[in-house]
Design a protein around this motif. Structure first.
Motif, mmCIF file in Angstrom:
data_model
loop_
_atom_site.group_PDB
_atom_site.id
_atom_site.type_symbol
_atom_site.label_atom_id
_atom_site.label_comp_id
_atom_site.label_asym_id
_atom_site.label_seq_id
_atom_site.Cartn_x
_atom_site.Cartn_y
_atom_site.Cartn_z
ATOM 1 N N THR A 51 29.700 65.222 49.372
ATOM 2 C CA THR A 51 28.431 65.170 48.652
ATOM 3 C C THR A 51 27.225 65.081 49.588
ATOM 4 O O THR A 51 26.099 65.180 49.139
ATOM 5 C CB THR A 51 28.412 64.003 47.641
ATOM 6 O OG1 THR A 51 28.715 62.790 48.323
ATOM 7 C CG2 THR A 51 29.393 64.245 46.517
ATOM 8 N N ASP A 52 27.458 64.914 50.899
ATOM 9 C CA ASP A 52 26.350 65.016 51.846
ATOM 10 C C ASP A 52 25.804 66.437 51.849
ATOM 11 O O ASP A 52 24.607 66.650 51.977
ATOM 12 C CB ASP A 52 26.797 64.663 53.269
ATOM 13 C CG ASP A 52 27.054 63.182 53.465
ATOM 14 O OD1 ASP A 52 26.585 62.374 52.642
ATOM 15 O OD2 ASP A 52 27.741 62.841 54.451
ATOM 16 N N GLU A 53 26.705 67.414 51.721
ATOM 17 C CA GLU A 53 26.328 68.818 51.754
ATOM 18 C C GLU A 53 25.971 69.360 50.375
ATOM 19 O O GLU A 53 25.196 70.298 50.258
ATOM 20 C CB GLU A 53 27.471 69.651 52.343
ATOM 21 C CG GLU A 53 27.850 69.270 53.754
ATOM 22 C CD GLU A 53 26.712 69.473 54.738
ATOM 23 O OE1 GLU A 53 25.979 70.476 54.604
ATOM 24 O OE2 GLU A 53 26.548 68.612 55.621
ATOM 25 N N ASP A 54 26.592 68.814 49.337
ATOM 26 C CA ASP A 54 26.391 69.337 47.981
ATOM 27 C C ASP A 54 26.338 68.175 46.996
ATOM 28 O O ASP A 54 27.355 67.700 46.518
ATOM 29 C CB ASP A 54 27.522 70.304 47.618
ATOM 30 C CG ASP A 54 27.326 70.963 46.264
ATOM 31 O OD1 ASP A 54 26.373 70.597 45.535
ATOM 32 O OD2 ASP A 54 28.141 71.839 45.928
ATOM 33 N N ASP B 10 38.488 74.717 42.531
ATOM 34 C CA ASP B 10 37.261 73.923 42.430
ATOM 35 C C ASP B 10 37.430 72.474 42.870
ATOM 36 O O ASP B 10 36.572 71.634 42.586
ATOM 37 C CB ASP B 10 36.737 73.982 40.994
ATOM 38 C CG ASP B 10 36.296 75.392 40.625
ATOM 39 O OD1 ASP B 10 35.672 76.051 41.475
ATOM 40 O OD2 ASP B 10 36.584 75.828 39.501
ATOM 41 N N CYS B 11 38.516 72.178 43.574
ATOM 42 C CA CYS B 11 38.747 70.846 44.130
ATOM 43 C C CYS B 11 38.235 70.823 45.560
ATOM 44 O O CYS B 11 38.666 71.607 46.397
ATOM 45 C CB CYS B 11 40.237 70.514 44.096
ATOM 46 S SG CYS B 11 40.635 68.930 44.860
ATOM 47 N N THR B 12 37.312 69.907 45.843
ATOM 48 C CA THR B 12 36.768 69.768 47.186
ATOM 49 C C THR B 12 37.461 68.633 47.936
ATOM 50 O O THR B 12 37.724 68.750 49.123
ATOM 51 C CB THR B 12 35.251 69.488 47.109
ATOM 52 O OG1 THR B 12 34.649 70.560 46.388
ATOM 53 C CG2 THR B 12 34.630 69.405 48.472
ATOM 54 N N THR B 13 37.752 67.546 47.231
ATOM 55 C CA THR B 13 38.420 66.387 47.829
ATOM 56 C C THR B 13 39.413 65.832 46.824
ATOM 57 O O THR B 13 39.100 65.713 45.636
ATOM 58 C CB THR B 13 37.410 65.262 48.156
ATOM 59 O OG1 THR B 13 36.362 65.768 48.954
ATOM 60 C CG2 THR B 13 38.068 64.084 48.843
ATOM 61 N N TYR B 14 40.590 65.474 47.318
ATOM 62 C CA TYR B 14 41.582 64.795 46.481
ATOM 63 C C TYR B 14 42.357 63.889 47.424
ATOM 64 O O TYR B 14 43.328 64.303 48.062
ATOM 65 C CB TYR B 14 42.501 65.812 45.792
ATOM 66 C CG TYR B 14 43.282 65.261 44.626
ATOM 67 C CD1 TYR B 14 42.656 64.964 43.420
ATOM 68 C CD2 TYR B 14 44.648 65.047 44.719
ATOM 69 C CE1 TYR B 14 43.367 64.483 42.338
ATOM 70 C CE2 TYR B 14 45.369 64.563 43.637
ATOM 71 C CZ TYR B 14 44.729 64.286 42.456
ATOM 72 O OH TYR B 14 45.436 63.810 41.382
ATOM 73 N N ALA B 15 41.876 62.667 47.580
ATOM 74 C CA ALA B 15 42.400 61.752 48.583
ATOM 75 C C ALA B 15 42.946 60.494 47.924
ATOM 76 O O ALA B 15 42.234 59.804 47.191
ATOM 77 C CB ALA B 15 41.301 61.384 49.577
ATOM 78 N N LEU B 16 44.201 60.192 48.213
ATOM 79 C CA LEU B 16 44.857 59.005 47.680
ATOM 80 C C LEU B 16 44.708 57.856 48.665
ATOM 81 O O LEU B 16 44.947 58.017 49.863
ATOM 82 C CB LEU B 16 46.342 59.294 47.427
ATOM 83 C CG LEU B 16 47.183 58.130 46.891
ATOM 84 C CD1 LEU B 16 46.680 57.654 45.528
ATOM 85 C CD2 LEU B 16 48.649 58.543 46.808
ATOM 86 N N THR C 178 33.676 58.696 36.485
ATOM 87 C CA THR C 178 32.990 59.865 37.037
ATOM 88 C C THR C 178 31.605 59.437 37.500
ATOM 89 O O THR C 178 30.948 58.608 36.851
ATOM 90 C CB THR C 178 32.899 61.011 36.019
ATOM 91 O OG1 THR C 178 32.216 60.555 34.860
ATOM 92 C CG2 THR C 178 34.273 61.524 35.651
ATOM 93 N N LEU C 179 31.194 60.011 38.629
ATOM 94 C CA LEU C 179 29.945 59.600 39.257
ATOM 95 C C LEU C 179 29.152 60.818 39.723
ATOM 96 O O LEU C 179 29.747 61.838 40.100
ATOM 97 C CB LEU C 179 30.231 58.723 40.485
ATOM 98 C CG LEU C 179 31.103 57.495 40.270
ATOM 99 C CD1 LEU C 179 31.688 57.017 41.575
ATOM 100 C CD2 LEU C 179 30.288 56.411 39.605
ATOM 101 N N ASN C 180 27.842 60.664 39.734
ATOM 102 C CA ASN C 180 26.948 61.661 40.325
ATOM 103 C C ASN C 180 26.259 61.009 41.517
ATOM 104 O O ASN C 180 25.770 59.872 41.421
ATOM 105 C CB ASN C 180 25.901 62.132 39.317
ATOM 106 C CG ASN C 180 26.545 62.867 38.162
ATOM 107 O OD1 ASN C 180 27.419 63.700 38.348
ATOM 108 N ND2 ASN C 180 26.123 62.539 36.964
ATOM 109 N N ARG C 181 26.214 61.699 42.626
ATOM 110 C CA ARG C 181 25.618 61.168 43.859
ATOM 111 C C ARG C 181 24.131 60.937 43.667
ATOM 112 O O ARG C 181 23.402 61.817 43.204
ATOM 113 C CB ARG C 181 25.885 62.154 45.001
ATOM 114 C CG ARG C 181 25.211 61.827 46.314
ATOM 115 C CD ARG C 181 26.047 60.914 47.187
ATOM 116 N NE ARG C 181 25.377 60.602 48.418
ATOM 117 C CZ ARG C 181 25.717 61.096 49.603
ATOM 118 N NH1 ARG C 181 26.715 61.947 49.710
ATOM 119 N NH2 ARG C 181 25.060 60.740 50.678
#
Length: 105
Positions: free
Chosen positions: A5-8, A44-50, A100-103
Motif C-alpha cells: 500500500t506504499d505504492e498503491d 488480483d492478490c498482491t499479498t497473502y502472508a500467514l 477489511t481496511l483502507n490505507r
C-alpha cells in the motif's frame, strides 16, 4: 521497509485473525499453509502472508492485499478456499474474524 500500500493506496487490506483450539495448532497451520500457493496465484492478490503468534502460538493471522472488493469476493468463491472453509471452524477456539481496511497514512 515497504509494503504494497506504499505504492498503491487503493489496495484493499484484509486481516483474518483466528485462534486454534488447544492441540489443533499444527493441523490449522497445515490447512492454512495449503491456501497460500493457490491464493498467491490469483490475478488480483498482491499479498497473502500467514503469521503465527510469537507469544501465543495458537494465534494465526493472514495479512492480505487485494486490488479491490470484487477481487476479495472472487477469492472467497475459489475452489481452494471453499474446500478449506468447512474444515476451519472445527479447528478454532472462537470465531474467524475478518477485518477489511483502507490505507489512511
Amino acid at each position: 521497509m515497504s509494503i504494497p500500500t506504499d505504492e498503491d493506496r487503493s489496495l484493499l487490506t484484509v486481516v483474518a485473525t483466528m485462534r486454534a483450539q488447544p492441540g489443533k495448532e499444527e493441523e490449522l497451520q497445515a490447512l492454512l499453509e495449503g491456501l497460500i500457493e493457490p491464493t498467491r496465484a490469483e490475478a488480483d492478490c498482491t499479498t497473502y502472508a500467514l503469521h503465527r503468534g510469537s507469544q501465543d502460538p495458537a494465534v494465526f493471522i493472514f495479512i492480505e492485499h487485494w486490488t479491490d472488493q470484487a477481487a476479495l469476493d472472487a477469492h472467497l468463491g475459489t475452489p481452494h478456499l471453499q474446500a478449506a472453509l468447512p474444515k476451519i471452524p472445527e479447528l478454532l477456539d472462537g470465531e474467524l474474524v475478518i477485518t477489511t481496511l483502507n490505507r489512511v497514512a
